[in-house]
Design a protein around this motif. Sequence first.
Motif, PDB file in Angstrom:
ATOM      1  N   LEU A  55       0.825  -1.201   0.000  1.00 48.32           N
ATOM      2  CA  LEU A  55       0.000   0.000   0.000  1.00 48.32           C
ATOM      3  C   LEU A  55       0.860   1.252   0.000  1.00 48.32           C
ATOM      4  CD1 LEU A  55      -2.886  -0.828   2.524  1.00 48.32           C
ATOM      5  CD2 LEU A  55      -2.993  -0.738   0.039  1.00 48.32           C
ATOM      6  N   GLY A  56       1.949   1.213   0.735  1.00 48.36           N
ATOM      7  CA  GLY A  56       2.846   2.362   0.746  1.00 48.36           C
ATOM      8  C   GLY A  56       3.476   2.625  -0.601  1.00 48.36           C
ATOM      9  N   ARG A  57       3.802   1.576  -1.321  1.00 48.90           N
ATOM     10  CA  ARG A  57       4.411   1.756  -2.638  1.00 48.90           C
ATOM     11  C   ARG A  57       3.429   2.326  -3.651  1.00 48.90           C
ATOM     12  NH1 ARG A  57       7.040  -3.363  -1.623  1.00 48.90           N
ATOM     13  NH2 ARG A  57       5.558  -4.445  -2.967  1.00 48.90           N
ATOM     14  N   TYR A  58       2.188   1.851  -3.607  1.00 45.43           N
ATOM     15  CA  TYR A  58       1.240   2.237  -4.651  1.00 45.43           C
ATOM     16  C   TYR A  58       0.361   3.426  -4.271  1.00 45.43           C
ATOM     17  CZ  TYR A  58       2.542  -2.035  -7.053  1.00 45.43           C
ATOM     18  OH  TYR A  58       3.256  -3.016  -7.699  1.00 45.43           O
ATOM     19  N   LEU A  59       0.269   3.756  -2.987  1.00 41.68           N
ATOM     20  CA  LEU A  59      -0.527   4.909  -2.562  1.00 41.68           C
ATOM     21  C   LEU A  59       0.346   6.096  -2.190  1.00 41.68           C
ATOM     22  CD1 LEU A  59      -3.351   3.255  -0.415  1.00 41.68           C
ATOM     23  CD2 LEU A  59      -3.446   4.002  -2.794  1.00 41.68           C
ATOM     24  N   CYS A  60       1.407   5.829  -1.479  1.00 42.42           N
ATOM     25  CA  CYS A  60       2.268   6.916  -1.015  1.00 42.42           C
ATOM     26  C   CYS A  60       3.546   7.044  -1.833  1.00 42.42           C
ATOM     27  CB  CYS A  60       2.636   6.704   0.453  1.00 42.42           C
ATOM     28  SG  CYS A  60       1.241   6.413   1.538  1.00 42.42           S
ATOM     29  N   LEU A  61       3.766   6.117  -2.776  1.00 45.89           N
ATOM     30  CA  LEU A  61       4.952   6.144  -3.634  1.00 45.89           C
ATOM     31  C   LEU A  61       6.221   6.002  -2.816  1.00 45.89           C
ATOM     32  CD1 LEU A  61       3.887   9.109  -5.965  1.00 45.89           C
ATOM     33  CD2 LEU A  61       3.394   6.687  -6.223  1.00 45.89           C
ATOM     34  N   ILE A  62       6.207   5.120  -1.812  1.00 46.59           N
ATOM     35  CA  ILE A  62       7.367   4.857  -0.983  1.00 46.59           C
ATOM     36  C   ILE A  62       8.128   3.677  -1.577  1.00 46.59           C
ATOM     37  CG2 ILE A  62       8.163   4.375   1.348  1.00 46.59           C
ATOM     38  CD1 ILE A  62       6.681   7.017   1.000  1.00 46.59           C
ATOM     39  N   PRO A  63       9.427   3.810  -1.844  1.00 45.11           N
ATOM     40  CA  PRO A  63      10.162   2.730  -2.539  1.00 45.11           C
ATOM     41  C   PRO A  63      10.659   1.639  -1.601  1.00 45.11           C
ATOM     42  CG  PRO A  63      11.609   4.595  -2.221  1.00 45.11           C
ATOM     43  CD  PRO A  63      10.265   5.003  -1.658  1.00 45.11           C
ATOM     44  N   PHE A  69      16.965  -2.545  -2.010  1.00 42.64           N
ATOM     45  CA  PHE A  69      16.646  -1.178  -2.404  1.00 42.64           C
ATOM     46  C   PHE A  69      17.323  -0.851  -3.729  1.00 42.64           C
ATOM     47  CE2 PHE A  69      17.826   3.373  -2.284  1.00 42.64           C
ATOM     48  CZ  PHE A  69      16.554   3.915  -2.317  1.00 42.64           C
ATOM     49  N   ARG A  70      16.525  -0.397  -4.679  1.00 49.90           N
ATOM     50  CA  ARG A  70      17.038  -0.046  -6.005  1.00 49.90           C
ATOM     51  C   ARG A  70      16.980   1.465  -6.180  1.00 49.90           C
ATOM     52  NH1 ARG A  70      13.902  -4.611  -6.451  1.00 49.90           N
ATOM     53  NH2 ARG A  70      14.916  -6.433  -7.388  1.00 49.90           N
ATOM     54  N   ILE A  71      18.145   2.073  -6.366  1.00 50.19           N
ATOM     55  CA  ILE A  71      18.206   3.534  -6.478  1.00 50.19           C
ATOM     56  C   ILE A  71      17.569   4.007  -7.782  1.00 50.19           C
ATOM     57  CG2 ILE A  71      19.762   5.521  -6.583  1.00 50.19           C
ATOM     58  CD1 ILE A  71      21.727   3.987  -4.881  1.00 50.19           C
ATOM     59  N   PHE A  72      17.821   3.309  -8.864  1.00 43.61           N
ATOM     60  CA  PHE A  72      17.358   3.755 -10.175  1.00 43.61           C
ATOM     61  C   PHE A  72      16.087   3.015 -10.608  1.00 43.61           C
ATOM     62  CE2 PHE A  72      21.983   4.384 -10.121  1.00 43.61           C
ATOM     63  CZ  PHE A  72      22.023   5.759 -10.339  1.00 43.61           C
ATOM     64  N   SER A  73      15.194   2.770  -9.670  1.00 42.46           N
ATOM     65  CA  SER A  73      13.916   2.152  -9.995  1.00 42.46           C
ATOM     66  C   SER A  73      12.850   3.231 -10.192  1.00 42.46           C
ATOM     67  CB  SER A  73      13.481   1.197  -8.874  1.00 42.46           C
ATOM     68  OG  SER A  73      13.250   1.907  -7.680  1.00 42.46           O
ATOM     69  N   ILE A  74      11.732   2.814 -10.781  1.00 41.03           N
ATOM     70  CA  ILE A  74      10.643   3.769 -11.035  1.00 41.03           C
ATOM     71  C   ILE A  74      10.076   4.290  -9.727  1.00 41.03           C
ATOM     72  CG2 ILE A  74       8.351   4.016 -12.053  1.00 41.03           C
ATOM     73  CD1 ILE A  74       9.122   1.986 -14.146  1.00 41.03           C
ATOM     74  N   ARG A  75       9.955   3.414  -8.717  1.00 35.87           N
ATOM     75  CA  ARG A  75       9.398   3.847  -7.440  1.00 35.87           C
ATOM     76  C   ARG A  75      10.273   4.897  -6.773  1.00 35.87           C
ATOM     77  NH1 ARG A  75       8.660  -2.340  -6.199  1.00 35.87           N
ATOM     78  NH2 ARG A  75       6.639  -2.749  -7.155  1.00 35.87           N
ATOM     79  N   THR A  76      11.586   4.698  -6.841  1.00 38.65           N
ATOM     80  CA  THR A  76      12.498   5.678  -6.240  1.00 38.65           C
ATOM     81  C   THR A  76      12.418   7.008  -6.967  1.00 38.65           C
ATOM     82  OG1 THR A  76      13.987   3.853  -5.644  1.00 38.65           O
ATOM     83  CG2 THR A  76      14.870   6.079  -5.528  1.00 38.65           C
ATOM     84  N   VAL A  77      12.340   6.968  -8.285  1.00 40.35           N
ATOM     85  CA  VAL A  77      12.235   8.206  -9.061  1.00 40.35           C
ATOM     86  C   VAL A  77      10.935   8.943  -8.727  1.00 40.35           C
ATOM     87  CG1 VAL A  77      12.012   9.148 -11.400  1.00 40.35           C
ATOM     88  CG2 VAL A  77      13.692   7.356 -10.926  1.00 40.35           C
ATOM     89  N   LEU A  78       9.825   8.204  -8.624  1.00 41.57           N
ATOM     90  CA  LEU A  78       8.555   8.835  -8.274  1.00 41.57           C
ATOM     91  C   LEU A  78       8.603   9.422  -6.860  1.00 41.57           C
ATOM     92  CD1 LEU A  78       5.982   6.258  -9.716  1.00 41.57           C
ATOM     93  CD2 LEU A  78       6.550   8.514 -10.622  1.00 41.57           C
ATOM     94  N   SER A  79       9.270   8.733  -5.937  1.00 39.94           N
ATOM     95  CA  SER A  79       9.387   9.253  -4.577  1.00 39.94           C
ATOM     96  C   SER A  79      10.206  10.539  -4.557  1.00 39.94           C
ATOM     97  CB  SER A  79      10.029   8.205  -3.668  1.00 39.94           C
ATOM     98  OG  SER A  79       9.233   7.047  -3.590  1.00 39.94           O
ATOM     99  N   VAL A  80      11.272  10.580  -5.332  1.00 41.24           N
ATOM    100  CA  VAL A  80      12.095  11.791  -5.403  1.00 41.24           C
ATOM    101  C   VAL A  80      11.312  12.939  -6.035  1.00 41.24           C
ATOM    102  CG1 VAL A  80      14.170  12.798  -6.409  1.00 41.24           C
ATOM    103  CG2 VAL A  80      14.255  10.497  -5.435  1.00 41.24           C
ATOM    104  N   ILE A 124      12.553   7.450   2.383  1.00 37.84           N
ATOM    105  CA  ILE A 124      13.478   6.998   1.341  1.00 37.84           C
ATOM    106  C   ILE A 124      14.744   6.452   1.981  1.00 37.84           C
ATOM    107  CG2 ILE A 124      14.902   7.761  -0.593  1.00 37.84           C
ATOM    108  CD1 ILE A 124      12.709   9.762  -1.297  1.00 37.84           C
ATOM    109  N   ASN A 125      15.225   7.137   3.025  1.00 36.73           N
ATOM    110  CA  ASN A 125      16.395   6.628   3.742  1.00 36.73           C
ATOM    111  C   ASN A 125      16.085   5.301   4.448  1.00 36.73           C
ATOM    112  OD1 ASN A 125      19.149   7.018   4.990  1.00 36.73           O
ATOM    113  ND2 ASN A 125      17.909   7.061   6.842  1.00 36.73           N
ATOM    114  N   LEU A 126      14.873   5.195   5.011  1.00 35.40           N
ATOM    115  CA  LEU A 126      14.463   3.937   5.643  1.00 35.40           C
ATOM    116  C   LEU A 126      14.403   2.799   4.630  1.00 35.40           C
ATOM    117  CD1 LEU A 126      13.320   2.314   8.061  1.00 35.40           C
ATOM    118  CD2 LEU A 126      11.061   3.187   7.445  1.00 35.40           C
ATOM    119  N   SER A 127      14.007   3.115   3.406  1.00 34.56           N
ATOM    120  CA  SER A 127      13.932   2.079   2.369  1.00 34.56           C
ATOM    121  C   SER A 127      15.285   1.434   2.120  1.00 34.56           C
ATOM    122  CB  SER A 127      13.398   2.686   1.072  1.00 34.56           C
ATOM    123  OG  SER A 127      12.126   3.279   1.263  1.00 34.56           O
TER     124      SER A 127
END
Length: 419
Positions: A55-63, A69-80, A124-127
Amino acid sequence: MLKNVLRVKLSNNFKRFKINPNKTVDIESSTCYFLDVPEIPSDSFRSATHFPTILGRYLCLIPISHDRFRIFSIRTVLSVIALVCQIIMTFLSFCWLKETGANIFKGGVVLFFGGSAVTMALLINLSSNWCNLLNKWEQVEGYFGHQKNLKLKFTFISILCIIFSMVEHLSYLLTGIITTERENSHEVFEIYVLKMFPQVFTVITYNTWLAVLVLIVNSVSTLTLCFSDQIIIMGSLALGNYFEIFNERMKTHKGKNLTPDQWKTLRVDYTRLCNLARLLNDCVCHLLCVSLLIHVYIICVEMHQGVVRTNEHFSLSHYVHAILSFMVSSLRGCLLCLCSVKIYENSKLPKRSLYEIPQQSFCNEVDFFLLQIQKDHIGLTGSHMFLMTRRFLLTMFGTIVSYEILLVQMKGYSSRKNP
């Protein structure tokens, strides 16, 4: 590998948890006992947090991911991108506050977007540390077992927090829609957005797509703060239960004569929980500080609004939103505080069992164990500045009550001065 392990007869209500030979065993002595642990069949912490993190990934955009943890993933980019938008909203709110003048109500806009931006950065740091936390938690589960119905509890907490937060957020949006002038139906959306977000459109020219983006950022900010509370509540609840399970294990040995190696086994197991608590605190301490600050501010603002603005003209929708906002923030804040305090309180419970052991069982290990419990203050902290204890909660509650009493007295004084 452990050698010379003394075997203990198992009863029907207990089972032995085997140590994974591929993992490092951090027991100092080579002659250490495997004490029986109650069988608690249910879920692991990793599987229990799977649904809330989805839910956090798809609602809050938390990676947050359970593998790595993938730095260059779509979720990380959306979170940034969401983080950058929240920073821009905070900057615009500061500019608007400087132009129109600051007060306790307008300051909430800066705190909301600023707090959500800080929370997003911390998440993001917690991820990046989430996989390490899960691995350490699995090591502890290898010694203490899985907790009963943990997945059901986490799912219920996640759904409940999201529903309450979205109801409060929708009431805020509906209040603006109801109180918007409808002279021209084609301009209702523009009038509504200009009224609800003056900090943006007093600086930037209005645009429909920009207005939609502002609404999305506002919703993501609400869900980000909600997800932060969920992470803290879930971790505090599960770890507090482990300390309680360990205390029940200590009670089963009350009145028995244990050898020094058996006492050392208990002390090492307690140290494992303490190390996990320190790791959890390092991961969520800043999130806890920001969350408490926002909850206390909202509670004080709603109390100020209810006391000072009682005689002013407020529509029914404003009152409904104020009540919902106060209730949601109070419930989330109380649940957050009670779960985080549970770690500290339960970490001190084994001390009672140590006080009641027979005199002939006293040894150096018992003294070390008792000294460790007395001197170590295990629990969650707010950015390592304050420890979540009952005393701290009572102090914070007393401060809020004193604030409300002061507002009532100031209102009575102003009404007598200006009849």
